[in-house]
Design a protein around this motif. Sequence first.
Motif, PDB file in Angstrom:
ATOM      1  N   LEU A   1      -6.552   8.795  12.436  1.00 54.74           N
ATOM      2  CA  LEU A   1      -5.265   8.108  12.269  1.00 54.74           C
ATOM      3  C   LEU A   1      -4.180   8.752  13.129  1.00 54.74           C
ATOM      4  CD1 LEU A   1      -5.360   7.723   8.381  1.00 54.74           C
ATOM      5  CD2 LEU A   1      -5.755   5.918  10.080  1.00 54.74           C
TER       6      LEU A   1
ATOM      7  N   SER B   1      -7.987   3.688   5.019  1.00 59.87           N
ATOM      8  CA  SER B   1      -8.106   5.149   5.149  1.00 59.87           C
ATOM      9  C   SER B   1      -6.958   5.872   4.453  1.00 59.87           C
ATOM     10  CB  SER B   1      -8.097   5.546   6.630  1.00 59.87           C
ATOM     11  OG  SER B   1      -9.155   4.913   7.302  1.00 59.87           O
ATOM     12  N   LEU B   2      -5.786   5.257   4.517  1.00 65.31           N
ATOM     13  CA  LEU B   2      -4.606   5.899   3.921  1.00 65.31           C
ATOM     14  C   LEU B   2      -4.635   5.862   2.410  1.00 65.31           C
ATOM     15  CD1 LEU B   2      -1.300   4.914   5.683  1.00 65.31           C
ATOM     16  CD2 LEU B   2      -2.297   7.174   5.370  1.00 65.31           C
ATOM     17  N   ARG B   3      -5.326   4.858   1.885  1.00 69.31           N
ATOM     18  CA  ARG B   3      -5.282   4.693   0.437  1.00 69.31           C
ATOM     19  C   ARG B   3      -6.565   5.205  -0.219  1.00 69.31           C
ATOM     20  NH1 ARG B   3      -3.905  -1.078  -0.344  1.00 69.31           N
ATOM     21  NH2 ARG B   3      -2.659  -0.697  -2.198  1.00 69.31           N
ATOM     22  N   GLN B   4      -7.082   6.295   0.331  1.00 69.26           N
ATOM     23  CA  GLN B   4      -8.228   6.970  -0.272  1.00 69.26           C
ATOM     24  C   GLN B   4      -7.726   7.902  -1.366  1.00 69.26           C
ATOM     25  OE1 GLN B   4     -11.517   6.718   0.353  1.00 69.26           O
ATOM     26  NE2 GLN B   4     -11.128   5.084   1.841  1.00 69.26           N
TER      27      GLN B   4
ATOM     28  N   THR C   1      -2.784  15.030   6.183  1.00 69.33           N
ATOM     29  CA  THR C   1      -3.998  15.302   6.973  1.00 69.33           C
ATOM     30  C   THR C   1      -3.916  14.709   8.388  1.00 69.33           C
ATOM     31  OG1 THR C   1      -5.189  13.273   6.365  1.00 69.33           O
ATOM     32  CG2 THR C   1      -5.395  15.136   4.843  1.00 69.33           C
TER      33      THR C   1
ATOM     34  N   THR D   1      -9.613  10.819   4.041  1.00 69.51           N
ATOM     35  CA  THR D   1      -8.566  10.434   4.998  1.00 69.51           C
ATOM     36  C   THR D   1      -8.574  11.401   6.187  1.00 69.51           C
ATOM     37  OG1 THR D   1      -7.270   9.745   3.099  1.00 69.51           O
ATOM     38  CG2 THR D   1      -6.110   9.858   5.213  1.00 69.51           C
TER      39      THR D   1
ATOM     40  N   ASN E   1      -2.553  12.453   1.585  1.00 74.96           N
ATOM     41  CA  ASN E   1      -3.312  11.828   2.669  1.00 74.96           C
ATOM     42  C   ASN E   1      -2.591  11.947   3.996  1.00 74.96           C
ATOM     43  OD1 ASN E   1      -5.176  11.214   0.800  1.00 74.96           O
ATOM     44  ND2 ASN E   1      -4.698   9.033   0.650  1.00 74.96           N
TER      45      ASN E   1
ATOM     46  N   SER F   1      -8.254  12.948  -0.346  1.00 73.26           N
ATOM     47  CA  SER F   1      -7.625  13.121   0.977  1.00 73.26           C
ATOM     48  C   SER F   1      -8.582  13.740   1.988  1.00 73.26           C
ATOM     49  CB  SER F   1      -6.335  13.929   0.862  1.00 73.26           C
ATOM     50  OG  SER F   1      -6.607  15.139   0.246  1.00 73.26           O
TER      51      SER F   1
ATOM     52  N   ARG G   1     -10.634  10.482   9.071  1.00 68.35           N
ATOM     53  CA  ARG G   1     -10.362   9.210   9.750  1.00 68.35           C
ATOM     54  C   ARG G   1      -9.399   9.441  10.927  1.00 68.35           C
ATOM     55  NH1 ARG G   1     -11.648   5.213   5.675  1.00 68.35           N
ATOM     56  NH2 ARG G   1     -13.589   6.024   4.838  1.00 68.35           N
TER      57      ARG G   1
END
Length: 334
Positions: free
Chosen positions: A223, A209-212, A154, A218, A151, A215, A221
């Motif tokens: 970030l 979003s990070l813990r999808q 990305t 993520t 993740n 990936s 998203r």
Amino acid sequence: MSQPDDVQAKVEALRAQLERWSHQYYVLDDPKVPDQDYDKALRELQELEAQYPELKDPSSPTQRVGAAPLGAFESVAHPMPMLSLDNAFSDEELSAFLQRVVDRLDVETLPELVAEPKLDGIAVSLIYRQGVLARAATRGDGTHGEDITLNVRTIGSVPLKLRGDKWPELVEIRGEIFMPRAGFEAFNEQARRDGEKPFVNPRNAAAGSLRQLDSRITARRPLAFCAYASGQHPEDDWPKSHWDVLQLFCSWGVPISRYAERLSSLEDCVDYYQRLGEQRDSLSFDIDGIVYKVNDFEAQRKLGFVARAPRWSIARKFPAQEAVTRVTGVEFQV
Ligand code: NAD
């Protein structure tokens, strides 16, 4: 000292409540109460444990960092613990912290400090081998985090390869992954249009979003990453201060905060807090306070740690913002 039964009952009730709130916040990314309620309950528990030391317990929320992860990601051990920070809620508490630093170091004057905005996102550890991103992990419970490498790869502002050609064999860069406000607003707008549940706040959005598990989600998203510390690093040929580490990161193309400043007195700290506080609403990202750190690593080493936080750093929290947010149907002030 013996304590009345009602104190013991109060301590147990506070611990149980804080555990529940932490699980919702750290593990399920679904907070049920505003941070101020959590901070108030934690402070009350800390004060009771200080007043009645016989009630201290190593598994109390006052002694622990975050929460153990759910298990959806591979669990990885941190080379060095990832700690939390102690809080100061007033200038008096900040002043008392600075005095403790002077007393513990047994020096005449305050050592140099570095102040940085306290970013409201998710702490991550990035391990680079030979300058290449090899592993990214969440803080988790401080000793073990979740492997979120796929993740994190990305996120555009996380360098997959450090710039230049002079990096250690292995270096751990720690920092915050967060969702800038504009991206958060746009994301929530789209979620509402699609009939999906919007995120409560940018911190929650970054965590979710990070813990999808996929990936590709993520990757869509908005970030961003900002580094604020080193973890494991070589002993030789390494900077002697936090400030110099930030400059080294910068030379490698790793984002650091452009608001970081070196300070040398309580007055400087108060002034910095006020200046950043005035800019807070116009920043492009959420901050929930200021972090002050003793700059010199040798002084940091002498000061050491307590259970969940270093003795060389403190977070001076901003007062709650007067916005009303909806959290899973419950309205509260943040
Ligand atoms: P914290 O957020 O108070 O402080 C430590 C963290 O600050 C670090 O892990 C790091 O991620 C972050 N940080 C941001 N900028 C930094 C910088 N420049 N330098 C160093 N660190 C920086 O610690 P915590 O232990 O994660 O959690 C406590 C926070 O979480 C509190 O604000 C608390 O209110 C909130 N919380 C809320 C609930 C709830 O139910 N609402 C539950 C648990 C925790």
